[in-house]
Motif scaffolding. Structure first.
Motif, PDB file in Angstrom:
ATOM      1  N   SER A 111       0.941  -1.169  -0.193  1.00  0.00           N
ATOM      2  CA  SER A 111       0.086  -0.031   0.251  1.00  0.00           C
ATOM      3  C   SER A 111       0.884   1.415  -0.012  1.00  0.00           C
ATOM      4  CB  SER A 111      -0.900   0.050   1.112  1.00  0.00           C
ATOM      5  OG  SER A 111      -0.171   0.224   2.324  1.00  0.00           O
ATOM      6  N   GLY A 112       0.394   2.180  -0.331  1.00  0.00           N
ATOM      7  CA  GLY A 112       1.061   3.566  -0.453  1.00  0.00           C
ATOM      8  C   GLY A 112       0.274   4.809  -0.905  1.00  0.00           C
ATOM      9  N   THR A 113       0.769   5.605  -1.267  1.00  0.00           N
ATOM     10  CA  THR A 113      -0.001   7.173  -1.720  1.00  0.00           C
ATOM     11  C   THR A 113       0.749   7.452  -3.074  1.00  0.00           C
ATOM     12  OG1 THR A 113      -0.308   7.490   0.501  1.00  0.00           O
ATOM     13  CG2 THR A 113      -0.640   9.332  -1.101  1.00  0.00           C
ATOM     14  N   ILE A 114      -0.257   8.001  -3.919  1.00  0.00           N
ATOM     15  CA  ILE A 114       0.195   8.511  -5.304  1.00  0.00           C
ATOM     16  C   ILE A 114       0.262  10.214  -4.788  1.00  0.00           C
ATOM     17  CG2 ILE A 114      -0.330   9.563  -7.599  1.00  0.00           C
ATOM     18  CD1 ILE A 114      -2.040   6.931  -7.784  1.00  0.00           C
ATOM     19  N   THR A 115       1.561  10.660  -4.886  1.00  0.00           N
ATOM     20  CA  THR A 115       1.640  12.130  -4.488  1.00  0.00           C
ATOM     21  C   THR A 115       2.277  13.078  -5.450  1.00  0.00           C
ATOM     22  OG1 THR A 115       3.973  11.607  -3.838  1.00  0.00           O
ATOM     23  CG2 THR A 115       2.540  11.280  -2.177  1.00  0.00           C
ATOM     24  N   SER A 164      -6.140   7.360  -9.335  1.00  0.00           N
ATOM     25  CA  SER A 164      -5.773   6.745 -10.640  1.00  0.00           C
ATOM     26  C   SER A 164      -5.498   5.193 -10.430  1.00  0.00           C
ATOM     27  CB  SER A 164      -4.334   7.115 -11.030  1.00  0.00           C
ATOM     28  OG  SER A 164      -4.457   8.377 -11.398  1.00  0.00           O
ATOM     29  N   GLN A 165      -5.690   4.319 -11.298  1.00  0.00           N
ATOM     30  CA  GLN A 165      -5.521   2.929 -10.895  1.00  0.00           C
ATOM     31  C   GLN A 165      -3.954   2.797 -10.995  1.00  0.00           C
ATOM     32  OE1 GLN A 165      -7.933   1.217 -11.207  1.00  0.00           O
ATOM     33  NE2 GLN A 165      -7.047  -1.082 -11.119  1.00  0.00           N
ATOM     34  N   VAL A 166      -3.648   2.155  -9.912  1.00  0.00           N
ATOM     35  CA  VAL A 166      -2.350   1.564  -9.473  1.00  0.00           C
ATOM     36  C   VAL A 166      -1.876  -0.099  -9.506  1.00  0.00           C
ATOM     37  CG1 VAL A 166      -0.457   1.604  -7.629  1.00  0.00           C
ATOM     38  CG2 VAL A 166      -2.131   3.405  -7.901  1.00  0.00           C
ATOM     39  N   CYS A 167      -0.888  -0.588 -10.242  1.00  0.00           N
ATOM     40  CA  CYS A 167      -0.906  -1.942 -10.330  1.00  0.00           C
ATOM     41  C   CYS A 167       0.571  -2.271 -10.074  1.00  0.00           C
ATOM     42  CB  CYS A 167      -1.017  -2.145 -11.826  1.00  0.00           C
ATOM     43  SG  CYS A 167       0.252  -1.799 -12.918  1.00  0.00           S
ATOM     44  N   ALA A 168       0.530  -3.843  -9.517  1.00  0.00           N
ATOM     45  CA  ALA A 168       2.116  -4.210  -9.352  1.00  0.00           C
ATOM     46  C   ALA A 168       2.502  -4.620 -10.561  1.00  0.00           C
ATOM     47  CB  ALA A 168       2.021  -5.172  -8.106  1.00  0.00           C
ATOM     48  N   ASP A 169       3.581  -4.306 -11.235  1.00  0.00           N
ATOM     49  CA  ASP A 169       3.862  -4.475 -12.580  1.00  0.00           C
ATOM     50  C   ASP A 169       4.684  -5.874 -12.857  1.00  0.00           C
ATOM     51  OD1 ASP A 169       4.307  -4.260 -15.143  1.00  0.00           O
ATOM     52  OD2 ASP A 169       6.031  -2.962 -15.033  1.00  0.00           O
ATOM     53  N   ILE A 170       3.771  -7.027 -12.578  1.00  0.00           N
ATOM     54  CA  ILE A 170       4.524  -8.440 -12.396  1.00  0.00           C
ATOM     55  C   ILE A 170       5.349  -8.462 -13.585  1.00  0.00           C
ATOM     56  CG2 ILE A 170       3.995 -10.793 -12.389  1.00  0.00           C
ATOM     57  CD1 ILE A 170       3.173  -9.247  -9.676  1.00  0.00           C
ATOM     58  N   ASN A 171       5.110  -8.271 -14.899  1.00  0.00           N
ATOM     59  CA  ASN A 171       6.097  -8.749 -15.901  1.00  0.00           C
ATOM     60  C   ASN A 171       6.803  -7.585 -16.388  1.00  0.00           C
ATOM     61  OD1 ASN A 171       4.192  -6.814 -17.241  1.00  0.00           O
ATOM     62  ND2 ASN A 171       3.384  -8.308 -18.743  1.00  0.00           N
ATOM     63  N   GLU A 230      -2.889  -8.024 -13.886  1.00  0.00           N
ATOM     64  CA  GLU A 230      -1.878  -7.885 -12.812  1.00  0.00           C
ATOM     65  C   GLU A 230      -2.355  -7.336 -11.527  1.00  0.00           C
ATOM     66  OE1 GLU A 230       2.245  -7.002 -15.093  1.00  0.00           O
ATOM     67  OE2 GLU A 230       0.856  -5.103 -15.039  1.00  0.00           O
ATOM     68  N   PRO A 231      -2.154  -7.658 -10.450  1.00  0.00           N
ATOM     69  CA  PRO A 231      -2.811  -7.106  -9.127  1.00  0.00           C
ATOM     70  C   PRO A 231      -2.849  -5.706  -9.340  1.00  0.00           C
ATOM     71  CG  PRO A 231      -1.169  -8.622  -8.894  1.00  0.00           C
ATOM     72  CD  PRO A 231      -0.893  -8.385  -9.984  1.00  0.00           C
ATOM     73  N   SER A 232      -3.951  -5.244  -8.836  1.00  0.00           N
ATOM     74  CA  SER A 232      -4.119  -3.591  -9.068  1.00  0.00           C
ATOM     75  C   SER A 232      -5.150  -2.940  -8.232  1.00  0.00           C
ATOM     76  CB  SER A 232      -4.630  -3.149 -10.566  1.00  0.00           C
ATOM     77  OG  SER A 232      -5.946  -3.904 -10.838  1.00  0.00           O
ATOM     78  N   SER A 233      -5.365  -1.813  -8.039  1.00  0.00           N
ATOM     79  CA  SER A 233      -6.346  -1.282  -7.139  1.00  0.00           C
ATOM     80  C   SER A 233      -6.523   0.264  -7.393  1.00  0.00           C
ATOM     81  CB  SER A 233      -6.299  -1.157  -5.656  1.00  0.00           C
ATOM     82  OG  SER A 233      -6.939  -0.678  -4.779  1.00  0.00           O
ATOM     83  N   ALA A 234      -7.754   0.742  -7.408  1.00  0.00           N
ATOM     84  CA  ALA A 234      -7.993   2.246  -7.766  1.00  0.00           C
ATOM     85  C   ALA A 234      -7.725   2.962  -6.325  1.00  0.00           C
ATOM     86  CB  ALA A 234      -9.164   2.381  -8.289  1.00  0.00           C
ATOM     87  N   ALA A 235      -6.752   4.189  -6.587  1.00  0.00           N
ATOM     88  CA  ALA A 235      -6.371   4.943  -5.503  1.00  0.00           C
ATOM     89  C   ALA A 235      -7.690   5.919  -5.222  1.00  0.00           C
ATOM     90  CB  ALA A 235      -5.185   5.783  -5.789  1.00  0.00           C
ATOM     91  N   ASN A 236      -7.735   6.226  -3.854  1.00  0.00           N
ATOM     92  CA  ASN A 236      -8.878   7.077  -3.288  1.00  0.00           C
ATOM     93  C   ASN A 236      -8.740   8.375  -3.727  1.00  0.00           C
ATOM     94  OD1 ASN A 236      -7.263   8.002  -1.398  1.00  0.00           O
ATOM     95  ND2 ASN A 236      -8.128   6.770   0.184  1.00  0.00           N
ATOM     96  N   ASN A 240      -7.465  10.713  -1.953  1.00  0.00           N
ATOM     97  CA  ASN A 240      -6.396  11.465  -1.308  1.00  0.00           C
ATOM     98  C   ASN A 240      -5.095  10.547  -2.006  1.00  0.00           C
ATOM     99  OD1 ASN A 240      -7.556  13.221   0.423  1.00  0.00           O
ATOM    100  ND2 ASN A 240      -7.993  11.340   1.867  1.00  0.00           N
ATOM    101  N   GLY A 241      -5.223   9.802  -3.356  1.00  0.00           N
ATOM    102  CA  GLY A 241      -4.081   9.259  -3.861  1.00  0.00           C
ATOM    103  C   GLY A 241      -3.833   7.872  -3.009  1.00  0.00           C
ATOM    104  N   GLU A 242      -4.373   7.368  -2.208  1.00  0.00           N
ATOM    105  CA  GLU A 242      -4.163   6.201  -1.216  1.00  0.00           C
ATOM    106  C   GLU A 242      -4.725   5.017  -1.764  1.00  0.00           C
ATOM    107  OE1 GLU A 242      -6.147   7.392   2.165  1.00  0.00           O
ATOM    108  OE2 GLU A 242      -4.618   8.516   3.169  1.00  0.00           O
ATOM    109  N   PHE A 243      -3.773   3.753  -1.962  1.00  0.00           N
ATOM    110  CA  PHE A 243      -4.134   2.776  -2.535  1.00  0.00           C
ATOM    111  C   PHE A 243      -3.573   1.687  -1.754  1.00  0.00           C
ATOM    112  CE2 PHE A 243       0.375   3.767  -3.998  1.00  0.00           C
ATOM    113  CZ  PHE A 243       1.115   2.564  -3.814  1.00  0.00           C
ATOM    114  N   SER A 244      -4.114   0.434  -2.067  1.00  0.00           N
ATOM    115  CA  SER A 244      -3.855  -0.817  -1.169  1.00  0.00           C
ATOM    116  C   SER A 244      -4.108  -2.242  -2.294  1.00  0.00           C
ATOM    117  CB  SER A 244      -4.392  -1.065   0.038  1.00  0.00           C
ATOM    118  OG  SER A 244      -3.992  -2.235   0.550  1.00  0.00           O
ATOM    119  N   ILE A 245      -3.034  -2.779  -2.393  1.00  0.00           N
ATOM    120  CA  ILE A 245      -3.014  -3.809  -3.463  1.00  0.00           C
ATOM    121  C   ILE A 245      -2.823  -5.203  -2.763  1.00  0.00           C
ATOM    122  CG2 ILE A 245      -2.338  -5.060  -5.374  1.00  0.00           C
ATOM    123  CD1 ILE A 245      -1.388  -2.217  -6.484  1.00  0.00           C
ATOM    124  N   THR A 246      -3.713  -6.105  -2.678  1.00  0.00           N
ATOM    125  CA  THR A 246      -3.435  -7.389  -2.145  1.00  0.00           C
ATOM    126  C   THR A 246      -3.631  -8.523  -3.374  1.00  0.00           C
ATOM    127  OG1 THR A 246      -4.554  -6.934  -0.085  1.00  0.00           O
ATOM    128  CG2 THR A 246      -4.510  -8.986  -0.447  1.00  0.00           C
TER     129      THR A 246
END
Length: 494
Positions: free
Chosen positions: A36-40, A48-55, A64-70, A72-78
């Motif tokens: 998890s973290g934040t877009i700043t 924005s959509q955030v992903c873990a760039d597996i390839n 690819e595992p992803s999640s939309a940030a809120n 405040n730019g906060e995201f969490s990918i599981t």
């Protein structure tokens, strides 16, 4: 191939450890991992959509595992993939340009990035983190990326104490952060990893000041176009090296003249045909370099590196001295920072164990060659698959002691690996070609597939898919996988 045992089940201990986000602790549940973290970044949509760039192609792909940030730019990918902690994190940014438009844009999205830091929480994505990610994409460790970026900032009078990734939103970096994001949005080419690496290495060499003040759109586009030109130069292709023709009159050897009965042969086209009358060809344009990176006479008897003048890549020269760390047949275990951790049993069979040194993995070797500033360079890395394949000379006739034709031009690369006898092809050296699109129901958990390139004899240029092991493989249930030598590459002018 070596015998390799397949892991049939995940052990109770493995299923119960390492996860940071799973609620099912039963023996049958795969562990889950959260990042998890934040877009700043400034001046973008924080949702924005955030992903873990597996390839690691520097775009968010389906699956690819992803999640939309809120807001405040906060995201969490599981995900059940542990690699989400070590691969780049990407935030998808709208460029404002429609895909497939006349501007030549490959996509309506750009991607700002952060390197994988093995952190479950507190990750930050903005323009400055993208510079660090660019260096990591070019083969540097995060520590090395920090050092490079700090040195660039010092030229503008900016001093950051500690690690830059811990101070990405520092006020003195605000202009640079915004300019980097704008430049990434201006990229047209889809080779995002190369473009980001070039931006990291060269933003301080731009005619426009990237650090002190926000740039105009014209200034940003001008530098983006310059980097596009760098990409074109660095990916220029050599020819095959084939300058002779098959003949049905004498099929025991190839001939120098075109054959009307077999038109359209390789030697009739491209750079190879240019110097046909001299029987040398011009498929490659190499130059020998001394230990300081200076060009030597073409007939020099000793040299340290070879410059490919067509691609702009500089290649390490090997030695025939078994006591040298640069010996042509020194075996290494594969280690790609943030991608593949070395497998213990591969390390145990590396040359370092018999020589009594600490250069056991490809990353150890990269760090050693960079530490000695070979040919005046400190950005050595493993080549990509395409970079190494572009070096193959299919017209080379010089052979080794076993009668196998060399795969690289012997005049410039006289010391080439003899190869390992348990692989499909021979003469292989490590490259970065981890692949993710191959499936086998016998694959070992924690293993990767890899494209091996044969470089000797009739099989030079052939590709074989090998399963290699990472540090995630249970060494108690499996033998070693593979160990190869390495021939490192650098980029001219960096």
């Amino acid at each position: 191939m070596k015998p390799q045992l397949t892991i049939l089940a995940i052990s109770l201990a493995l299923a119960g450890c390492g996860g940071s986000g799973g609620s099912d602790t039963s023996a049958s549940a795969a562990p889950t991992y959260t990042v998890s973290g934040t877009i700043t970044a400034q001046n973008i949509d924080l949702q924005s959509q955030v992903c873990a760039d597996i390839n690691q192609n520097y775009m968010c792909d389906s699956g690819e595992p992803s999640s939309a940030a809120n807001a405040n730019g906060e995201f969490s990918i599981t995900s059940t993939k542990k690699s989400i902690l070590s691969v780049p994190l990407l935030a998808q940014v709208d460029t404002g340009i429609a895909a497939n438009s006349t501007s030549g844009s490959a996509s309506s999205y750009a991607y700002i990035a952060a390197p994988g830091l093995q952190k479950n929480a507190g990750n930050e994505i903005n323009g400055i983190s993208s510079l660090l990610a660019g260096y990591v994409a070019d083969g540097l460790t995060v520590t090395e990326a920090n050092s490079k970026l700090k040195a660039q900032l010092a030229k503008s009078g900016i001093s950051i104490s500690g690690d830059i990734q811990d101070d990405l939103s520092a006020s003195e970096l605000a202009s640079l952060e915004q300019n980097i994001v704008s430049t990434i949005k201006a990229f047209k080419h889809s080779n995002r990893a190369f473009m980001l690496a070039q931006l990291s290495a060269k933003f301080d060499k731009s005619a426009a000041d990237y650090v002190n003040g926000v740039l105009t759109n014209e200034e940003v586009v001008a530098f983006a176009n310059f980097l596009e030109g760098e990409l074109k130069a660095a990916t220029a292709l050599n020819d095959t090296g084939v300058i002779r023709y098959f003949s049905d009159i004498d099929d025991t050897q190839d001939v120098a003249e075109p054959q009307s009965s077999f038109p359209g042969q390789d030697a009739e086209y491209g750079f190879d045909k240019t110097e046909l009358n001299t029987n040398t060809g011009n498929g490659f344009q190499f130059a020998k370099l001394d230990a300081n990176g200076q060009v030597l006479a073409d007939d020099a008897a000793e040299w340290s590196c070879v410059l490919d003048q067509r691609s702009g890549l500089i290649w390490e020269s090997k030695t025939d001295d078994e006591n040298s760390i640069q010996h042509k047949d020194r075996l290494l275990a594969l280690e790609l920072p943030g991608v593949v951790t070395p497998y213990d049993q591969d390390v145990d069979l590396a040359t370092c164990k018999t020589k009594g040194d600490q250069v056991c993995t490809t990353q150890d070797y990269v760090e050693h060659i960079n530490s000695i500033n070979l040919c005046g360079k400190s950005d050595w890395r493993l080549p990509t698959f395409h970079e190494f394949y572009n070096l193959l000379d299919f017209g080379e006739t010089e052979t080794n002691s076993d009668g196998k034709a060399y795969g690289l031009t012997y005049k410039y690369f006289p010391h080439q690996t003899a190869g390992i006898d348990y692989t499909s092809y021979i003469g292989s050296v490590w490259n970065q070609s981890i692949i993710y699109n191959q499936y086998s129901n016998t694959a070992v958990d924690g293993g990767f597939y890899y494209n091996e390139i044969g470089t000797l004899g009739g099989d030079r240029g052939y590709i074989s898919s090998l399963e290699i092991y990472s540090g995630d493989v249970d060494s108690s249930d499996n033998y070693d996988s593979y160990q190869f030598p390495a021939r490192l590459v650098s980029v001219q002018g960096k």
